[in-house]
Design an enzyme around this catalytic site. Structure first.
Site, short mmCIF file in Angstrom:
data_model
loop_
_atom_site.label_atom_id
_atom_site.label_comp_id
_atom_site.label_asym_id
_atom_site.label_seq_id
_atom_site.Cartn_x
_atom_site.Cartn_y
_atom_site.Cartn_z
N VAL A 86 0.84 -1.20 0.00
CA VAL A 86 0.00 0.00 0.00
C VAL A 86 0.88 1.25 0.00
O VAL A 86 1.68 1.46 0.92
CB VAL A 86 -0.94 0.01 1.22
CG1 VAL A 86 -1.81 1.27 1.20
CG2 VAL A 86 -1.82 -1.25 1.24
N LYS A 87 0.72 2.06 -1.03
CA LYS A 87 1.52 3.29 -1.16
C LYS A 87 0.77 4.45 -0.52
O LYS A 87 -0.38 4.74 -0.87
CB LYS A 87 1.81 3.59 -2.64
CG LYS A 87 2.83 4.71 -2.84
CD LYS A 87 2.90 5.17 -4.27
CE LYS A 87 3.59 4.17 -5.18
NZ LYS A 87 3.84 4.75 -6.53
#
Length: 218
Positions: A86-87
């Site tokens: 997850v960025k």
């Protein structure tokens, strides 16, 4: 050093994988739009398609900028495939979200990093990857590679496990410089990776070898 390709183009991802040097993928809404992909369902399905090609980590970016929204989006993204990372943006609620994901064993990539202070906060929150944007730092007449070196020194001294993912890579020289500066990962366009293959002496040498072979087999 790991090589990630920064794209949403499936053909380029497959080409990089066929080279045998692909360790992962980073992408974002802008790169999705560049490929004509829009709408939540289409974007999520495209992430799934990327994960089917790539064995390594695939960074998928949240759009929300508030803690609750980032957590909701991030959990949805993490459910797509086991190799999703997850960025999350380097903002106050982003740090809170990274800490939340870390506590729930979800890997994260802290993006839009431009200072060593930000790098320390991300590592303290437990980010898996840290993405300093070296090209954009260069654009404002500062030294992007000096930033990578400074973060690498701090992380080594403090024993942080966060991997430095050099982003905003513009050319092949950036890749070499990032490796020298201590980056654990580079993410870049396929063209920058392919540029590492090229050298005029290689071309001249190959031309000579083929010419000599042709003479010897007349």
């Amino acid at each position: 050093m790991k090589f990630f390709i920064d794209t949403a183009n499936l053909d380029q991802i497959k080409e990089a994988k066929d080279l045998g040097i692909l360790d992962g993928v980073t992408t974002n809404p802008s790169l999705m739009a560049k490929e004509g992909i829009s709408g939540t369902d289409n974007i999520l399905n495209h992430y799934r398609a990327i994960c089917e090609i790539v064995d390594g980590d695939v960074s998928a970016e949240v759009i929300s900028t508030d803690f609750a929204g980032m957590v909701e989006e991030g959990m949805r993204l993490a459910d797509l495939a086991p190799n999703i990372v997850v960025k999350v943006p380097m903002i106050k609620d982003g740090i809170k979200a990274i800490n939340y994901f870390t506590e729930h064993s979800i890997p994260t990539n802290c993006t839009l990093v431009f200072s060593s202070g930000q790098a320390i906060l991300a590592a303290k929150a437990g980010a898996t990857y840290l993405s300093p944007f070296v090209g954009r730092v260069d654009d404002i007449n500062w030294d992007g590679m000096a930033l990578i070196r400074e973060i690498a020194e701090i992380y080594a001294i403090q024993g942080f496990d966060t991997q430095i993912l050099a982003a905003s890579i513009r050319n092949s020289k950036h890749i070499v410089d990032a490796a020298k500066a201590g980056a654990d990962v580079v993410t870049c366009p396929l063209s920058a990776i392919l540029g590492l293959l090229k050298h005029p002496l290689t071309d001249l040498g190959l031309e000579q070898f083929l010419a000599d072979h042709a003479k010897a087999n007349k």
